[in-house]
Design a protein around this motif. Sequence first.
Motif, short mmCIF file in Angstrom:
data_model
loop_
_atom_site.label_atom_id
_atom_site.label_comp_id
_atom_site.label_asym_id
_atom_site.label_seq_id
_atom_site.Cartn_x
_atom_site.Cartn_y
_atom_site.Cartn_z
N HIS A 186 5.24 6.92 -5.18
CA HIS A 186 5.09 7.60 -6.47
C HIS A 186 4.80 9.07 -6.27
O HIS A 186 5.28 9.92 -7.01
CB HIS A 186 3.95 6.96 -7.28
N THR A 187 3.99 9.39 -5.28
CA THR A 187 3.63 10.78 -5.01
C THR A 187 4.82 11.57 -4.48
O THR A 187 5.03 12.72 -4.85
CB THR A 187 2.46 10.84 -4.02
N ILE A 188 5.61 10.96 -3.62
CA ILE A 188 6.80 11.63 -3.09
C ILE A 188 7.82 11.88 -4.19
O ILE A 188 8.56 12.85 -4.16
CB ILE A 188 7.40 10.79 -1.94
N TRP A 189 7.84 11.02 -5.17
CA TRP A 189 8.80 11.13 -6.26
C TRP A 189 8.63 12.42 -7.05
O TRP A 189 9.60 12.99 -7.56
CB TRP A 189 8.67 9.91 -7.16
N GLY A 190 7.42 12.94 -7.15
CA GLY A 190 7.15 14.15 -7.92
C GLY A 190 7.90 15.37 -7.41
O GLY A 190 8.66 15.99 -8.16
N PRO A 191 7.72 15.76 -6.15
CA PRO A 191 8.49 16.91 -5.65
C PRO A 191 9.99 16.68 -5.65
O PRO A 191 10.77 17.60 -5.87
CB PRO A 191 7.96 17.10 -4.22
N LEU A 192 10.42 15.44 -5.42
CA LEU A 192 11.87 15.16 -5.47
C LEU A 192 12.41 15.36 -6.89
O LEU A 192 13.53 15.87 -7.07
CB LEU A 192 12.15 13.73 -5.00
N VAL A 237 -9.12 1.37 2.28
CA VAL A 237 -8.14 2.43 2.57
C VAL A 237 -7.08 2.48 1.49
O VAL A 237 -6.69 3.55 1.03
CB VAL A 237 -7.52 2.20 3.97
N ARG A 238 -6.62 1.31 1.06
CA ARG A 238 -5.60 1.27 0.01
C ARG A 238 -6.11 1.87 -1.30
O ARG A 238 -5.40 2.61 -1.97
CB ARG A 238 -5.13 -0.16 -0.23
N LEU A 239 -7.33 1.54 -1.69
CA LEU A 239 -7.87 2.08 -2.93
C LEU A 239 -8.07 3.60 -2.84
O LEU A 239 -7.86 4.31 -3.82
CB LEU A 239 -9.19 1.39 -3.30
N LEU A 240 -8.44 4.09 -1.67
CA LEU A 240 -8.57 5.53 -1.49
C LEU A 240 -7.21 6.22 -1.62
O LEU A 240 -7.08 7.23 -2.32
CB LEU A 240 -9.18 5.82 -0.12
N ILE A 241 -6.20 5.67 -0.98
CA ILE A 241 -4.85 6.24 -1.08
C ILE A 241 -4.35 6.16 -2.51
O ILE A 241 -3.77 7.11 -3.05
CB ILE A 241 -3.90 5.50 -0.11
N THR A 242 -4.56 5.02 -3.16
CA THR A 242 -4.10 4.84 -4.52
C THR A 242 -4.76 5.83 -5.47
O THR A 242 -4.11 6.39 -6.35
CB THR A 242 -4.38 3.40 -5.00
N GLN A 267 -2.42 -0.04 -13.00
CA GLN A 267 -3.60 -0.91 -13.11
C GLN A 267 -3.29 -2.31 -12.60
O GLN A 267 -4.11 -2.91 -11.90
CB GLN A 267 -4.08 -0.97 -14.55
N ALA A 268 -2.12 -2.83 -12.91
CA ALA A 268 -1.76 -4.18 -12.46
C ALA A 268 -1.66 -4.25 -10.94
O ALA A 268 -2.09 -5.23 -10.33
CB ALA A 268 -0.44 -4.59 -13.09
N GLU A 269 -1.12 -3.20 -10.30
CA GLU A 269 -1.04 -3.18 -8.84
C GLU A 269 -2.43 -3.19 -8.21
O GLU A 269 -2.68 -3.92 -7.24
CB GLU A 269 -0.27 -1.94 -8.37
N SER A 270 -3.33 -2.39 -8.75
CA SER A 270 -4.69 -2.33 -8.18
C SER A 270 -5.44 -3.64 -8.39
O SER A 270 -6.11 -4.13 -7.47
CB SER A 270 -5.46 -1.18 -8.81
N VAL A 271 -5.34 -4.21 -9.58
CA VAL A 271 -6.06 -5.46 -9.85
C VAL A 271 -5.52 -6.60 -8.99
O VAL A 271 -6.29 -7.40 -8.45
CB VAL A 271 -5.98 -5.79 -11.36
N SER A 272 -4.21 -6.67 -8.82
CA SER A 272 -3.65 -7.75 -7.99
C SER A 272 -4.03 -7.56 -6.52
O SER A 272 -4.27 -8.54 -5.81
CB SER A 272 -2.13 -7.81 -8.14
N ALA A 273 -4.12 -6.32 -6.05
CA ALA A 273 -4.54 -6.08 -4.67
C ALA A 273 -6.00 -6.48 -4.46
O ALA A 273 -6.34 -7.10 -3.45
CB ALA A 273 -4.33 -4.62 -4.31
N VAL A 274 -6.85 -6.13 -5.41
CA VAL A 274 -8.27 -6.50 -5.29
C VAL A 274 -8.42 -8.03 -5.34
O VAL A 274 -9.17 -8.61 -4.56
CB VAL A 274 -9.10 -5.83 -6.41
N SER A 299 0.82 -1.21 0.00
CA SER A 299 0.00 0.00 0.00
C SER A 299 0.85 1.26 0.00
O SER A 299 0.36 2.35 -0.30
CB SER A 299 -0.92 0.02 1.22
N SER A 300 2.13 1.13 0.33
CA SER A 300 3.00 2.31 0.35
C SER A 300 3.53 2.66 -1.04
O SER A 300 4.10 3.75 -1.22
CB SER A 300 4.17 2.07 1.30
N ILE A 301 3.36 1.82 -2.02
CA ILE A 301 3.87 2.09 -3.37
C ILE A 301 3.26 3.35 -3.97
O ILE A 301 4.00 4.19 -4.50
CB ILE A 301 3.67 0.86 -4.27
N PRO A 302 1.94 3.57 -3.92
CA PRO A 302 1.40 4.82 -4.47
C PRO A 302 1.93 6.06 -3.74
O PRO A 302 2.13 7.11 -4.36
CB PRO A 302 -0.11 4.70 -4.30
#
Length: 121
Positions: A25-31, A90-95, A64-71, A19-22
């Motif tokens: 990705h978000t932190i990567w933008g400002p960096l 919670v994971r889908l909301l964060i994603t 898409q592959a991360e979300s489908v595998s989590a579901v 669940s920390s992968i998304p």
Amino acid sequence: PEWFAIVGSQVITPFIFSSSIPILHTIWGPLWTMEMGMLTKYKKSWPDLKRLWTPKDLPLALFQAESVSAVFSTLLFVGGMPILMLLMSVRLLITYWCDKYFLLRVAAIPKRFTTHITKTA
């Protein structure tokens, strides 16, 4: 109880870590923006500056592959561990919010996608 302590923790732990992968990705933008600002003074030629300031591509098939595998994994194990349904919501909301930020603020304008995303994922 002993089975749930052993197997349940081994199922929930990777689920929480994935669940920390998304968020990463978000932190990567400002960096990436900070990196552009720091490296601009060292780039002297136009191709180097263009390569530096061109936004990264959107890995939509990976998202898409991360979300489908989590579901799928949630639906597989939810019969024995109902807490996974709460964790999945919670994971889908964060994603959703992290991918939205990545698409609108970090990534380049994506090309037109068709059904081949599901086939390549």
